[in-house]
Design an enzyme around this catalytic site. Structure first.
Site, short mmCIF file in Angstrom:
data_model
loop_
_atom_site.label_atom_id
_atom_site.label_comp_id
_atom_site.label_asym_id
_atom_site.label_seq_id
_atom_site.Cartn_x
_atom_site.Cartn_y
_atom_site.Cartn_z
CG ASP A 291 7.86 57.73 -8.91
OD1 ASP A 291 8.09 56.77 -9.16
OD2 ASP A 291 6.25 58.10 -8.93
CG ASP B 218 5.62 53.68 -13.85
OD1 ASP B 218 4.92 52.92 -12.68
OD2 ASP B 218 5.87 54.45 -14.37
CD GLU C 272 -0.25 53.00 -9.18
OE1 GLU C 272 0.95 52.50 -9.34
OE2 GLU C 272 0.41 53.96 -10.21
#
Length: 746
Positions: A481, A415, A418
């Site tokens: 998400d 995960d 970014e």
């Protein structure tokens, strides 16, 4: 980035140098360089105080023409660069006359006019596919004194543009401003987790801008008839990639930037997660696994999300002793139930993690210019960032992961990655602007290569959120998400189609959506979509995604579509092999399979799963769906009902159904099992023909889930009779079916 005020004027403070007539051309072994002063040269005096735009043309690979536009070349080298697989041995033809200079590779030619102003034409054979014209190239100084370089390539009438990463807005990018800059922005904004400076054109070519830093695209949004791309600095490099079909472009692009790896057979099965902020411990996990087994729901992977570790300690890779007091025993018990285990990780080190001090002292964390560790409180208190440009830091980080692999963990959800700062210092001196997007590549590469080393080639798989060019080599990627609504389901699909148009072979998403709790109708419709994707995971944020939490019908729907997917493993495995071998994605925009059908250009609520199966997810509570059927007689995969296209169709489907149509003349191999993904796909296979044509004959290749030879069949249809012959490999039994009726086989 926009530089103009309308078509005629520049924005305040902006000045632009543009190439005028070509002054000279210098050939070299693999290309040539053009020197074009910024203005006309009518006498010797015009050569004074006159900037020159330097443009080099070269070919890094067959069917690819590279272009580098430069102004001042004395700057220091900037790292990192994308790792490209170039071919210095392929045929390149350079032809320079008094009128033009051209470079040809395969059927692609770049032709530069040497008189009458700046013009570069890119041709496939004799067909013009795009061009750089008089106002296309610009060496820009903005109002703050920063330098930029832009190029504008012509867009033809009706030409449509796709790709540029996993973008959740309109699938066709015409009219949009797109910034290639990774961001943790969810799926409901213009931001994207996976930014790729590559676009695919319906005109039969692609363009890859070879810059890992921020690239700004104005897709017919500054000059309506041109696609502009720009970078800050003194030079710009891009590659025009030949087709003529979208598949040809994707093959060449992924040959240059990397093909997706094979992933293990078990990864195609159903993944079930603890979800994110829900309350869970080993008892919860056991109840979930038992509940799936009791309801005859095939399960392949169990995923532990963030709170397998202690709060405020992410990441330290230490199981929370309060909720998981015996992790080794728990992992062993899950393996005894024939399950694989995935755990959540990220590259951020909280200050409270014991790894923080280890990393600080060893120099493994990204630093500020003054030498201190870069930190902030967004996500984890005082968190730092692993510096993957430091080989010792990579070994340190992956060494912690190896402990988990030795404990029994099988794969990782990689995960984040970014929000990477640009005011820091990297171990290897990399440019912070270039590292912002590129960080995702280094992060996922490190984890994926560890898994390949420890588990073997073909047995590595991650569930990654961030990516850029080259990241397709480290699958699988999921859509991030999203909310738990039909609108979010549609935007997720657009993101997947855009990512597929950007060279990524596999893609997944959170079944039911991530944020919020889906209405049972949303959840059940999303199940069908999720199980007809390359990878399928039940995951949420604050609520569980076990189907009995919604209603009993959800259990039946999940069972139905899970078993359908598992029975399709021979077909899906062959499709995955195509993704690995050729770079053609498993989930394909309709334009990739039907580039000559004008109706396919804007379709973003349906897709092709492989070359032969059309899927149109139902995006409404009442079950009504409208979709497009291309030309020919298409057959419903399950019911056998037939539709003739081209046509728009509106239907109403119950929760256990959706439009899943098979292409005319296709042979779909169905496996003998529907309880797991990793069985011998060729044994007991049923080769089902759909609307076959008289005299049809074709080869069907089914790979093996392991190291076996797989099987290859020759399937024929003549005089109303279908036959199949094993021509290579092994199969213990097989038979043919046409329209549900057995007619021949063994």
């Amino acid at each position: 980035m926009k530089f103009t005020d309308g078509y005629w004027q520049l924005r305040p403070g902006v000045s632009v140098l543009r190439p005028g007539t070509v002054e000279s051309v210098e050939p070299d072994e693999r290309g040539f360089t053009v020197f074009a002063p910024a203005g006309q040269i009518t006498g010797r005096g015009d050569t004074l105080n006159r900037p020159v735009v330097t443009v080099r043309f070269f070919s890094p690979a067959p069917g690819v023409v590279g272009v580098t536009i430069g102004h001042h070349s004395g700057g220091l080298p900037r790292e990192p660069h994308f790792g490209l697989s170039t071919d210095g041995e392929h045929q390149v033809t350079v032809d320079i006359t008094g009128i033009t200079a051209s470079l040809t590779t395969g059927e692609l030619t770049a032709r530069v006019a040497l008189i009458d102003g700046w013009r570069v034409e890119f041709l496939h054979g004799d067909r013009l596919i795009t061009a750089s014209t008089a106002r296309s190239v610009g060496i820009v100084t903005d109002g703050e004194g920063r330098r930029h370089v832009h190029e504008r390539l012509a867009l033809g009438v009706g030409e449509t543009v796709y790709g540029l990463g996993e973008r959740f807005g309109p699938f066709v990018k015409n009219g949009q401003t797109v910034d290639i800059w990774n961001a943790d922005g969810g799926t409901a904004s213009e931001q994207a987790y996976k930014n790729v400076p590559f676009y695919l054109s319906s005109a039969g070519y692609g363009v890859f801008v070879d810059h890992p830093e921020h690239v700004s695209f104005e897709v017919g949004s500054e000059v309506v008839a041109q696609n502009q791309f720009s970078v800050e600095g003194q030079s710009l490099t891009y590659h025009v990639i030949d087709g003529p079909t979208p598949k040809d472009v994707l093959r060449r692009y992924t040959a240059l930037t990397g093909r997706p790896a094979r992933v293990p057979a078990w990864s195609y099965g159903l993944w079930l997660s603890t979800s994110f902020t829900t309350s869970y411990d080993e008892k919860t996990v056991t109840e979930f696994v038992d509940g799936m087994a009791e309801r005859d729901l095939p399960l392949s992977v169990f995923h532990f999300d963030c709170f397998w570790m202690r709060q405020f300690h992410w990441v330290d890779f230490v199981w929370d002793p309060a909720t998981f007091p015996d992790p080794e025993g728990m992992l062993r018990r899950l393996h005894e139930r024939d399950l694989k285990v995935c755990v959540w990780i990220n590259p951020y080190i909280a200050q409270r993690s014991y790894l923080f001090e280890e990393g600080r002292q060893a120099g493994y964390l990204v630093r500020n210019p003054d030498g201190s560790v870069w930190q902030w409180d967004k996500w984890q208190a005082g968190m730092a960032l692993v510096d993957f440009t430091n080989p010792d830091a990579v070994r340190w980080f992956t060494g912690k992961l190896k402990v988990l692999l030795d404990m029994g963990v099988d794969c990782f959800k990689t995960d984040f990655g970014e929000r990477i700062p640009t005011d820091v210092v990297w171990h290897d001196g990399s440019d912070p602007q270039r590292m912002h997007n590129y960080y995702s590549y280094l992060y996922n590469k490190a984890v994926f290569e560890l898994l390949e080393t420890e588990r073997g080639e073909g047995e590595a798989v991650v569930f990654a959120r961030s990516a850029t060019t080259g990241g397709q080599q480290f699958p699988v990627h999921w859509g991030g998400d999203c909310e738990s609504t039909f609108v979010a389901m549609a935007e997720s699909l657009r993101g997947g189609l855009s990512l597929a148009s950007s060279g990524f072979g596999y893609w997944s998403h959170d079944i039911g959506g991530f944020e919020g709790t889906p209405d049972p109708a949303v959840f059940k419709r999303w199940i069908a979509f999720g199980l007809l994707s390359s990878h399928s995971r039940l995951h949420g944020s604050g609520s569980y995604r076990v189907p009995w939490a919604y209603d009993e019908e959800a259990v039946d729907v999940l069972r139905h579509f899970t078993r359908l997917k598992l029975s399709l493993m021979p077909y899906l495995a062959a499709t995955a092999e195509e993704a690995h071998r050729d770079g053609i994605p498993m989930m394909r925009p309709m334009i990739v399979e039907f580039p000559d059908d004008p109706a396919a250009a804007h379709l973003d609520r349906q897709y092709m799963l492989g070359s032969d199966v059309l899927v149109a997810p139902v995006l409404s509570a009442d079950g009504q769906v409208t979709y497009y059927v291309p030309a020919g007689t298409w057959t419903h995969l399950v019911t056998g009902a037939q539709l003739t296209g081209p046509a728009w169709v509106t239907e109403k489907h119950e929760f256990d159904s959706l439009p899943v149509l098979v292409r005319p003349g296709a042979v779909i191999p169905f496996g003998a099992r529907s309880d797991r993904p990793d069985y011998e796909w060729a044994d007991g296979v049923r080769l089902r023909l759909y609307a076959p044509a008289e005299g049809q004959r074709q080869r069907v290749r089914i790979p093996s889930p392991g190291e076996g030879p797989g099987a290859e069949f020759e399937v024929s249809f003549r005089d109303g009779v279908a036959t199949a012959e094993l021509v290579a490999g092994e199969s213990s039994a097989y038979h043919c079916v046409v329209a549900g009726t057995e007619v021949a086989g063994r």
